[in-house]
Design a protein around this motif. Structure first.
Motif, mmCIF file in Angstrom:
data_model
loop_
_atom_site.group_PDB
_atom_site.id
_atom_site.type_symbol
_atom_site.label_atom_id
_atom_site.label_comp_id
_atom_site.label_asym_id
_atom_site.label_seq_id
_atom_site.Cartn_x
_atom_site.Cartn_y
_atom_site.Cartn_z
ATOM 1 N N THR A 270 -15.879 -29.567 41.037
ATOM 2 C CA THR A 270 -15.400 -28.312 40.468
ATOM 3 C C THR A 270 -14.004 -27.995 40.998
ATOM 4 O O THR A 270 -13.141 -27.511 40.264
ATOM 5 C CB THR A 270 -16.367 -27.170 40.819
ATOM 6 N N PHE A 271 -13.798 -28.301 42.277
ATOM 7 C CA PHE A 271 -12.488 -28.039 42.893
ATOM 8 C C PHE A 271 -11.376 -28.791 42.166
ATOM 9 O O PHE A 271 -10.318 -28.230 41.899
ATOM 10 C CB PHE A 271 -12.528 -28.429 44.370
ATOM 11 N N ASN A 272 -11.620 -30.067 41.823
ATOM 12 C CA ASN A 272 -10.609 -30.840 41.103
ATOM 13 C C ASN A 272 -10.224 -30.153 39.798
ATOM 14 O O ASN A 272 -9.054 -30.093 39.435
ATOM 15 C CB ASN A 272 -11.148 -32.240 40.760
ATOM 16 N N ILE A 273 -11.240 -29.661 39.080
ATOM 17 C CA ILE A 273 -10.959 -29.027 37.787
ATOM 18 C C ILE A 273 -10.216 -27.708 38.003
ATOM 19 O O ILE A 273 -9.276 -27.386 37.283
ATOM 20 C CB ILE A 273 -12.264 -28.818 37.004
ATOM 21 N N LEU A 274 -10.639 -26.988 39.035
ATOM 22 C CA LEU A 274 -9.968 -25.722 39.348
ATOM 23 C C LEU A 274 -8.492 -25.973 39.660
ATOM 24 O O LEU A 274 -7.616 -25.214 39.229
ATOM 25 C CB LEU A 274 -10.661 -25.061 40.540
#
Lengths: 358, 299
Positions: A270-274
């Motif tokens: 999720t962090f990568n997408i954020l």
């Protein structure tokens, strides 16, 4: 004579699209398989970035549950497309439930069902949780994504638990490459085709009344409600569509990687997408597209940071973690010094526009 | 269900000590949220830093362990304060979501710095021999840490209560969490108070980290993520912004987790999901938590 402008000539747009797709097929044939893989991942991150931007950037709902919805899509696609032999090979600890064992669907249907499953869960989760605001919503969606992951670890007879699934069937461009005597690689048309469809869909959605309602909710919930916008309906709708796209992205990711396990779908994903959404600018379609490509390529290109480096006169030891230090710093620098994101800003300068919202 | 009374008492002791640890970490979340309305996502990683600092203090310096157990948390407190200055202070006037993103970035930064500096391989916590003993009380054998942890927690809580209720700084903290703007108009040094809040929160997290290391002696750069999330949940359960609530939430979560496994061993795999399910139930039924005040939004 009328000047041909890109804005209102639909045939020109279609023409560009067709040329782009043909270009894609050609690139697909001649690039080496590693570069094709990276390009494929770019398209997947475009879909994921747009889906998070729809929820977080356009509707202003801060959701951190993407990894969970991706897991649903990925597992659905893997389970539905794997042939019987691959399944019996994977499920050696605990046999698979017989109903799913013999189920085998073409990729396109599996992917659609993956998206729909994610959307269903998005709807079921969204309906109660979207009453919360801001950070409570963030933590609740993060919680749901963790719950999904933990359930997947424990449902051994369906997901094969923490062992994960291996040998997920690949989508290759064999049908074009083989007659031409070239080696077959990952077929870019799937991921890029869906990415282009997603971009078009997002543009149409955001231009329409639903998009305007989403943006109104983001700007001011109370004002939006007094304008007669049904907050709950629109929030659930945005969340469900976003989950659907996340599920599709997850399904493509499963095929891209060939191997999935629950540890893949941790918060780091999720962090990568954020990161993509924040760098591309919240609520900006093209910003997200560019930032998805830049971040994906950079993530690959900067892999050398984790290894040992040779400066001629001395060699540094391997430094695992340095790459992600760079990316976390990038996120913080952008948030602290440039709230609207780099790419959005540059885009606006290029176009000479200073409109705040797209 | 046939569980002997001895077994039950063992589980209770285990649950109470886990609950104490959760309570210590949850206080940091609740104090920061009370003043800044921010989920300090990096709090779990501060907890990790505290544990590692203790590890290095014991292994590489001649300082006796009981002094390291005070020095390392103090140093961690300073690191917490620096983190606030760098990652949150520049965003004081920004929307809450922006600060939250910065906090998520800070959390990942600390984790990866941890991998870079401390190495990704787990390290064994150097537990002092005196804390490794096992006591036998009437057929119930309980590790001595399970006694020490609640006692230290109670001492720290008494100290914290004194600071918050009896000192001027504590009064300023309470004023800030009641009404940020009015408090700032009353001449309170906001930045100073926020720094002190971060110092105290990080100090307590490191204290929790040390005891965590004694109880579960395996250090990893990612060790703070799950306890961090769970302790935030503990703070929400108790009513975020309320210190007594955070302690209560910590104990509910710790005891609940241990007793769930004790009574329903088939659900062991779902242990980590328990906290999240509890969170969602609380958010839906009583979003302000057990002891929180009702907040109404002004138009």
């Amino acid at each position: 004579m009328k000047k041909i402008s890109l804005k209102d000539n639909i045939w020109l747009k279609i023409g560009i699209l067709v040329v782009a797709l043909i270009g894609l097929v050609v690139i697909n044939l001649f690039l080496d398989s590693y570069k094709v893989k990276v390009l494929n991942l770019c398209a997947i991150y475009i879909i994921l970035g747009l889906s998070m931007n729809l929820i977080n950037g356009f509707t202003g709902l801060f959701s951190l549950g993407h990894a969970g919805f991706m897991a649903i899509g990925a597992y659905t696609v893997a389970i539905l497309t794997m042939p019987l032999e691959a399944k019996t090979m994977n499920y050696y600890m605990k046999p698979m439930v017989p109903f799913l064992l013999n189920l085998n669907l073409p990729f396109i249907f599996a992917l659609l069902i993956g998206g729909l499953m994610a959307a269903l869960f998005g709807f079921l989760i969204g309906a109660p949780v979207l009453k919360l605001t801001d950070d409570y919503l963030a933590i609740a969606t993060l919680g749901f994504s963790e719950i999904i992951r933990i359930v997947f670890i424990n449902l051994q007879s369906i997901t094969n638990g923490s062992l994960g699934l291996k040998a997920i069937p690949q989508m290759t461009n064999k049908f074009i490459a083989e007659p031409l005597g070239l080696s077959s690689k990952t077929n870019l048309l799937w991921a890029w085709g869906i990415a282009i469809l997603t971009i078009i869909f997002m543009q149409v959605l955001m231009k329409g009344s639903y998009g305007k309602a989403f943006k109104a909710i983001r700007e001011d919930e109370i004002a939006a409600r007094s304008m007669g916008i049904n907050l709950f309906k629109h929030k659930v709708m945005s969340f469900t569509i976003g989950s659907f796209l996340a599920g599709i992205g997850g399904g493509l990711m499963a095929v891209h990687l060939g191997t999935i396990d629950p540890a893949l779908f941790k918060f780091a994903l999720t962090f990568n997408i954020l990161l993509i959404v924040v760098l591309g600018g919240m609520g900006n379609i093209y910003g997200t597209v560019i930032s998805a490509i830049v971040i994906t390529v950079a993530m690959e290109a900067l892999r050398f940071l984790d290894g040992s480096m040779n400066f001629g006169f001395f060699t540094t030891p391997a430094l695992p973690g340095l790459r992600m230090v760079v990316f976390s710093l990038a996120l913080m620098v952008v948030v602290i010094f440039k709230r609207d994101g780099f790419i959005r800003d540059t885009l606006e300068k290029v176009r000479g526009k200073y409109a705040k919202n797209q | 269900m046939n569980m002997s009374i001895q077994e039950f008492l063992q589980h209770m002791a285990n649950g109470i000590s886990l609950g104490s640890l959760y309570a210590l970490i949850a206080i940091g979340y609740t104090m920061v949220y009370g003043i800044l309305r921010l989920i300090n996502f990096a709090h779990g990683d501060i907890f990790m830093l505290g544990t590692y600092l203790t590890f290095y203090g014991i292994i590489f310096t001649p300082i006796p362990w009981y002094i390291v157990f005070i020095l390392a948390p103090a140093l961690t407190g300073l690191l917490g304060l620096v983190l606030e200055r760098l990652a949150y202070k520049p965003l004081r006037e920004s929307p809450r979501i922006t600060v939250l993103i910065s906090a998520i970035g800070a959390s990942f930064l600390l984790q990866n710095l941890g991998i870079l500096v401390f190495g990704g391989r787990p390290k064994a916590f150097p537990t002092p021999a005196i804390l490794e003993k096992v006591l036998n009380v009437g057929g119930v054998s309980i590790a001595i840490v399970n006694f020490v942890i609640p006692i230290v927690t109670v001492i720290l809580l008494i100290g914290l209560n004194y600071v918050i209720q009896k000192t001027k700084t504590g009064m300023a903290m309470r004023a800030l969490s009641k009404d940020y703007e009015t408090a700032s108009l009353m001449g309170i040094n906001i930045n100073g108070i926020i720094s002190i809040t971060f110092f105290i929160g990080s100090f307590l997290a490191a204290m929790g980290g040390i005891m965590w290391g004694v109880k579960y002696p395996q250090l990893m750069p990612h060790m703070g993520v799950l306890p961090g999330l769970k302790c935030f949940i503990a703070a929400v359960i108790g009513g975020i912004g309320n210190i007594t609530g955070a302690v209560l939430g910590g104990f509910i979560l710790g005891l609940g987790e241990i007793l769930l496994i004790a009574f329903l061993p088939t659900l062991t795999g779902y242990r980590d999901a328990f906290a999240f399910i509890l969170l969602i139930v609380i958010l839906l039924l009583k979003p302000t938590g057990l002891m929180g005040e009702k907040i109404t939004e002004k138009v």
